[in-house]
Scaffold this motif. Structure first.
Motif, PDB file in Angstrom:
ATOM      1  N   UNK A  20       0.807  -1.215   0.000  1.00 31.01           N
ATOM      2  CA  UNK A  20       0.000   0.000   0.000  1.00 31.01           C
ATOM      3  C   UNK A  20       0.844   1.271   0.000  1.00 31.01           C
ATOM      4  N   UNK A  21       1.902   1.303   0.829  1.00 33.00           N
ATOM      5  CA  UNK A  21       2.635   2.564   0.997  1.00 33.00           C
ATOM      6  C   UNK A  21       4.140   2.417   0.798  1.00 33.00           C
ATOM      7  N   UNK A  22       4.574   1.306   0.266  1.00 36.88           N
ATOM      8  CA  UNK A  22       5.971   1.104  -0.114  1.00 36.88           C
ATOM      9  C   UNK A  22       6.941   1.488   1.003  1.00 36.88           C
ATOM     10  N   UNK A  23       7.874   2.404   0.692  1.00 38.87           N
ATOM     11  CA  UNK A  23       8.946   2.734   1.626  1.00 38.87           C
ATOM     12  C   UNK A  23       8.494   3.350   2.932  1.00 38.87           C
ATOM     13  N   UNK A  24       7.295   3.921   2.974  1.00 38.65           N
ATOM     14  CA  UNK A  24       6.802   4.522   4.207  1.00 38.65           C
ATOM     15  C   UNK A  24       6.384   3.482   5.239  1.00 38.65           C
ATOM     16  N   UNK A  25       6.305   2.222   4.837  1.00 36.98           N
ATOM     17  CA  UNK A  25       5.821   1.177   5.745  1.00 36.98           C
ATOM     18  C   UNK A  25       6.715   1.043   6.970  1.00 36.98           C
ATOM     19  N   UNK A  26       8.008   1.224   6.815  1.00 34.05           N
ATOM     20  CA  UNK A  26       8.921   1.059   7.942  1.00 34.05           C
ATOM     21  C   UNK A  26       8.544   1.947   9.118  1.00 34.05           C
ATOM     22  N   UNK A  27       8.225   3.199   8.819  1.00 33.02           N
ATOM     23  CA  UNK A  27       7.861   4.134   9.888  1.00 33.02           C
ATOM     24  C   UNK A  27       6.641   3.642  10.650  1.00 33.02           C
ATOM     25  N   UNK A  28       5.616   3.223   9.927  1.00 28.01           N
ATOM     26  CA  UNK A  28       4.389   2.752  10.576  1.00 28.01           C
ATOM     27  C   UNK A  28       4.652   1.487  11.387  1.00 28.01           C
ATOM     28  N   UNK A  29       5.419   0.572  10.841  1.00 29.13           N
ATOM     29  CA  UNK A  29       5.720  -0.659  11.564  1.00 29.13           C
ATOM     30  C   UNK A  29       6.540  -0.366  12.820  1.00 29.13           C
ATOM     31  N   UNK A  89       2.628   9.411  17.770  1.00 24.89           N
ATOM     32  CA  UNK A  89       3.987   9.426  17.264  1.00 24.89           C
ATOM     33  C   UNK A  89       4.054   9.488  15.757  1.00 24.89           C
ATOM     34  N   UNK A  90       3.308   8.624  15.069  1.00 24.78           N
ATOM     35  CA  UNK A  90       3.387   8.594  13.610  1.00 24.78           C
ATOM     36  C   UNK A  90       2.701   9.812  12.994  1.00 24.78           C
ATOM     37  N   UNK A  91       1.651  10.309  13.633  1.00 25.41           N
ATOM     38  CA  UNK A  91       1.005  11.541  13.151  1.00 25.41           C
ATOM     39  C   UNK A  91       1.988  12.690  13.176  1.00 25.41           C
ATOM     40  N   UNK A 127       4.504  12.673  10.364  1.00 22.21           N
ATOM     41  CA  UNK A 127       4.011  12.967   9.024  1.00 22.21           C
ATOM     42  C   UNK A 127       3.361  14.333   8.882  1.00 22.21           C
ATOM     43  N   UNK A 128       2.855  14.926   9.969  1.00 22.23           N
ATOM     44  CA  UNK A 128       2.122  16.189   9.858  1.00 22.23           C
ATOM     45  C   UNK A 128       3.053  17.327   9.454  1.00 22.23           C
ATOM     46  N   UNK A 129       2.770  18.008   8.346  1.00 23.59           N
ATOM     47  CA  UNK A 129       3.630  19.116   7.915  1.00 23.59           C
ATOM     48  C   UNK A 129       3.444  20.339   8.804  1.00 23.59           C
ATOM     49  N   UNK A 130       4.518  21.037   9.066  1.00 22.32           N
ATOM     50  CA  UNK A 130       4.439  22.256   9.854  1.00 22.32           C
ATOM     51  C   UNK A 130       3.967  23.408   8.969  1.00 22.32           C
ATOM     52  N   UNK A 131       3.206  24.296   9.564  1.00 24.07           N
ATOM     53  CA  UNK A 131       2.755  25.473   8.835  1.00 24.07           C
ATOM     54  C   UNK A 131       1.469  25.295   8.074  1.00 24.07           C
ATOM     55  N   UNK A 170      -5.485  13.439  10.259  1.00 25.92           N
ATOM     56  CA  UNK A 170      -6.297  13.498  11.475  1.00 25.92           C
ATOM     57  C   UNK A 170      -5.801  12.477  12.482  1.00 25.92           C
ATOM     58  N   UNK A 171      -5.801  12.881  13.737  1.00 28.42           N
ATOM     59  CA  UNK A 171      -5.440  11.990  14.839  1.00 28.42           C
ATOM     60  C   UNK A 171      -6.596  11.932  15.831  1.00 28.42           C
TER      61      UNK A 171
END
Length: 280
Positions: A48-57, A91-93, A96-100, A120-121
């Motif tokens: 589903x999200x390729x390289x981003x999966x590591x962060x979520x796991x 933590x994961x939110x 990923x949440x952009x500042x500004x 959304x969290x």
């Protein structure tokens, strides 16, 4: 017999034609679900999200539920990540949440990033809304995160672990949770942290280590004492080390556990800032 079979088949077709349309896993006011939701566990997250999966796991991902919703000319994909605990979702939110971007009062926290995305969290769920057809303008984004938040179960309160951080001097919006390797140090896992300012406006970081189980603060302290240098100052024992790009990093024991600061140029500065954040 043949006629009876034909009648049964006809009845079966009629029953099927009367079944309700596929429903979404969330009822979002004003938005119609398209098709059926799909679910993906840890083994299927890479698809589903390729390289981003590591962060979520790394943050304890449990399950992703995804579905498209439409409202007029706009179709979005709603991806709801069950992260197991509110702290993991927080933590994961924050990663990923952009500042500004536009912050919206919805759920625990939410941001809208027109024209493509909303985040959304709420409780243990982290939600990513992404435009599939049409654009997510500011008004649409606000509406979406508010309605999704109201449809999700759980509390809007921040994870209780974040309350361990001292409030005085904290830079608003800087609080984070890191599950693995704070400051790229293997010995600093499971930490809540935030940025702070001195009276003169100089910025530094403070953190609180979260033991794996109740009563294990002592074991955590002993493990650090085997690897870090020891400094006795003002009746307080400080463990410290120098870290590239972070300066002096040190910890002391306080009422909430093992508390530390980073971003100090000297040991004297380290001791002074620890005195600010460590409560007895």
């Amino acid at each position: 017999m043949i006629a009876r079979a034909a009648t049964l088949i006809l009845c079966f077709v009629v029953v099927l034609s009367c079944q309700p349309a596929p429903q979404g896993f969330l009822e979002i006011a004003g938005w119609s679900p398209q098709g059926e939701p799909s679910s993906h566990g840890p083994d299927g997250l890479w698809e589903m999200i390729n390289g981003a999966a590591d962060t979520f796991l790394d943050y304890g991902f449990v399950e992703l539920t995804a579905q498209q919703y439409s409202n007029g000319s706009v179709t979005v994909t709603v991806n709801a990540y069950d992260m197991g605990t509110p702290l993991n979702a927080y933590g994961v939110y924050r990663v990923e949440a952009p500042e500004g971007d536009l912050v919206v009062d919805a759920g625990s926290e939410a941001v809208v990033s027109p024209p493509y995305q909303c985040l959304l969290l709420k409780d243990r769920t982290y939600v990513k809304v992404e435009a599939y057809e049409g654009d997510i303008d500011e008004a649409t984004g606000r509406e979406l995160v508010v309605e999704i938040a109201s449809a999700l179960p759980g509390s809007v309160e921040p994870p209780p672990e974040m309350a361990a951080l001292p409030a005085e001097g904290m830079i608003a919006g800087s609080a984070r949770y890191t599950r693995r390797g704070l400051f790229a140090l293997a010995e600093l896992d499971e930490a809540v942290h935030a940025s702070y300012v001195d009276d003169d406006g100089t910025e530094y970081r403070a953190f609180v280590l979260l033991p794996e189980s109740a009563g294990s603060d002592e074991a955590l302290w002993d493990a650090l004492a085997e690897r870090w240098q020891v400094l006795e100052e003002g009746g307080r024992t400080v463990l410290y080390r120098e870290v590239p790009y972070e300066g002096f990093v040190g910890v002391a024991r306080g009422s909430v556990g093992v508390v530390g600061v980073a971003g100090c140029e000297t040991r004297e500065e380290l001791v002074e800032r620890l005195a600010r954040v460590v409560t007895e």
